[in-house]
Design a protein around this motif. Structure first.
Motif, PDB file in Angstrom:
ATOM      1  N   THR A  24     -18.867  76.436 -18.329  1.00 42.99           N
ATOM      2  CA  THR A  24     -18.211  76.681 -19.618  1.00 42.99           C
ATOM      3  C   THR A  24     -17.973  75.391 -20.396  1.00 42.99           C
ATOM      4  O   THR A  24     -17.463  75.435 -21.515  1.00 42.99           O
ATOM      5  CB  THR A  24     -16.863  77.395 -19.421  1.00 42.99           C
TER       6      THR A  24
ATOM      7  N   LEU B 205      -8.671  79.901 -20.071  1.00 46.92           N
ATOM      8  CA  LEU B 205      -8.587  78.583 -20.713  1.00 46.92           C
ATOM      9  C   LEU B 205      -8.269  78.651 -22.210  1.00 46.92           C
ATOM     10  O   LEU B 205      -8.023  77.610 -22.826  1.00 46.92           O
ATOM     11  CB  LEU B 205      -9.918  77.842 -20.529  1.00 46.92           C
TER      12      LEU B 205
ATOM     13  N   ASP C 130      -9.176  72.453 -10.770  1.00 45.33           N
ATOM     14  CA  ASP C 130      -9.423  73.603  -9.913  1.00 45.33           C
ATOM     15  C   ASP C 130      -8.679  73.337  -8.611  1.00 45.33           C
ATOM     16  O   ASP C 130      -9.076  72.496  -7.810  1.00 45.33           O
ATOM     17  CB  ASP C 130     -10.923  73.765  -9.674  1.00 45.33           C
TER      18      ASP C 130
ATOM     19  N   THR D 117     -15.175  76.219  -9.515  1.00 44.33           N
ATOM     20  CA  THR D 117     -15.554  74.927 -10.087  1.00 44.33           C
ATOM     21  C   THR D 117     -16.868  75.037 -10.846  1.00 44.33           C
ATOM     22  O   THR D 117     -17.004  74.565 -11.977  1.00 44.33           O
ATOM     23  CB  THR D 117     -15.695  73.857  -8.988  1.00 44.33           C
TER      24      THR D 117
ATOM     25  N   VAL E  63      -9.526  70.211 -16.742  1.00 45.66           N
ATOM     26  CA  VAL E  63      -9.130  71.330 -15.893  1.00 45.66           C
ATOM     27  C   VAL E  63      -9.080  70.885 -14.439  1.00 45.66           C
ATOM     28  O   VAL E  63     -10.001  70.234 -13.939  1.00 45.66           O
ATOM     29  CB  VAL E  63     -10.107  72.507 -16.036  1.00 45.66           C
TER      30      VAL E  63
ATOM     31  N   ARG F 183     -17.490  84.764 -16.391  1.00 44.97           N
ATOM     32  CA  ARG F 183     -17.270  83.697 -17.370  1.00 44.97           C
ATOM     33  C   ARG F 183     -16.269  84.106 -18.440  1.00 44.97           C
ATOM     34  O   ARG F 183     -15.499  83.270 -18.919  1.00 44.97           O
ATOM     35  CB  ARG F 183     -18.598  83.279 -18.007  1.00 44.97           C
TER      36      ARG F 183
ATOM     37  N   VAL G  46     -13.900  68.983 -15.228  1.00 49.10           N
ATOM     38  CA  VAL G  46     -13.260  69.546 -14.041  1.00 49.10           C
ATOM     39  C   VAL G  46     -12.992  68.497 -12.970  1.00 49.10           C
ATOM     40  O   VAL G  46     -13.846  67.671 -12.652  1.00 49.10           O
ATOM     41  CB  VAL G  46     -14.139  70.663 -13.429  1.00 49.10           C
TER      42      VAL G  46
ATOM     43  N   LEU H 174     -16.472  76.885 -14.074  1.00 50.55           N
ATOM     44  CA  LEU H 174     -15.790  76.029 -15.043  1.00 50.55           C
ATOM     45  C   LEU H 174     -16.758  75.015 -15.653  1.00 50.55           C
ATOM     46  O   LEU H 174     -16.767  74.797 -16.867  1.00 50.55           O
ATOM     47  CB  LEU H 174     -14.622  75.310 -14.371  1.00 50.55           C
TER      48      LEU H 174
ATOM     49  N   ALA I 286     -16.076  72.717 -19.255  1.00 55.09           N
ATOM     50  CA  ALA I 286     -14.804  72.067 -18.932  1.00 55.09           C
ATOM     51  C   ALA I 286     -15.044  70.734 -18.220  1.00 55.09           C
ATOM     52  O   ALA I 286     -16.059  70.532 -17.557  1.00 55.09           O
ATOM     53  CB  ALA I 286     -13.960  72.978 -18.053  1.00 55.09           C
TER      54      ALA I 286
ATOM     55  N   VAL J  28     -12.875  83.338 -17.152  1.00 57.75           N
ATOM     56  CA  VAL J  28     -12.568  81.907 -17.175  1.00 57.75           C
ATOM     57  C   VAL J  28     -12.271  81.457 -18.611  1.00 57.75           C
ATOM     58  O   VAL J  28     -11.324  80.700 -18.854  1.00 57.75           O
ATOM     59  CB  VAL J  28     -13.730  81.108 -16.566  1.00 57.75           C
TER      60      VAL J  28
END
Length: 259
Positions: free
Chosen positions: A61, A36, A46, A55, A44, A29, A65, A58, A63, A32
């Motif tokens: 976190t 970013l 992927d 994915t 984002v 993490r 996606v 992400l 995002a 990632v």
């Protein structure tokens, strides 16, 4: 690697999509988050998302996606595992998204398959100004004694270029960035490395290495022989001979920005 061999390797994963989903690791993490960090917003892409290993990280976190993946079987696994994510068929050379619609494009263990002469301008097209392009690769940490031994036993089909931190630094320094054009679309790139790990057994680590492209394209008898050699080595090491252990890894990131 010539274009025919490259295509053979790049298209090999679909036949092992379920094994890929079961055995490939996620991404650190911290790696990632670093990728970013300069992104102007949360959107984002992927790209070359496979079964959704990056994915999922992400999403964790926070995002927003969208995933794009060319292989139907891999895409089906992604949709099965992450049913709420927008997941589209497509590839890096023809991204099925409008102009300037994402703040970052990330690729997990995938950018080396892109034809960056075509994909570079296409990625730039979908990125907002100031957006981030980052490739992430999970490598095994061969600075650890037993992992160094594993790399020798496994051979380059299972642990090859970009699969250890030192070889990754050399292989990705400039190789996978969009080619220079006038005016340039991307700034200079930065490399970074983040510790990671994956809980494995001897059998599941052999299964993980069996999902590498070089292994998937081997004749079946050669592949089984290579996997048997890997299992035999793991059975002789005190670190890996019984039960679960942590495979020491490094998530490596190559990051640049859209100008």
């Amino acid at each position: 690697m010539d274009s025919d061999v490259r295509h053979l390797h790049a298209s090999s994963f679909g036949a092992a999509a379920d094994a890929y989903a079961a055995h490939r690791p996620d991404y650190a993490r911290d790696a990632v988050r670093w990728a970013l960090e300069p992104a102007p917003g949360p959107r984002v892409l992927d790209l070359g998302a496979g079964t959704g290993k990056l994915t999922a990280t992400l999403v964790a976190t926070g995002a927003d996606v969208t995933a794009v993946e060319p292989d139907r079987a891999m895409l089906a696994e992604l949709r099965r595992g992450l049913p709420t994510i927008t997941a589209l068929p497509g590839n890096a050379e023809s991204i099925p998204l409008p102009d300037a619609c994402v703040d970052a494009v990330l690729a997990g263990n995938a950018m080396h398959w892109f034809d960056m002469a075509v994909a570079g301008p296409e990625i730039a097209r979908v990125l907002a100004p100031g957006g981030v392009l980052a490739g992430l690769w999970n490598t095994v940490d061969d600075r650890v004694d037993w992992v160094e031994g594993l790399t020798g036993v496994s051979g380059p089909a299972a642990i090859g270029p970009r699969d250890t931190p030192a070889s990754w630094r050399t292989e990705t320094a400039t190789l996978h960035l969009p080619r220079t054009d006038a005016p340039p679309r991307f700034g200079s790139a930065t490399q970074a490395e983040f510790p990671h790990g994956q809980r494995r057994t001897a059998d599941s680590l052999a299964a993980t290495l069996g999902t590498r492209a070089g292994m998937l394209v081997m004749p079946e008898d050669e592949r089984e022989s290579a996997l048997a050699r890997i299992r035999s080595y793991l059975s002789t090491r005190p670190e890996t001979s019984e039960g679960e252990f942590t495979l020491p890894m490094v998530t490596c990131v190559l990051r640049t920005r859209r100008l």
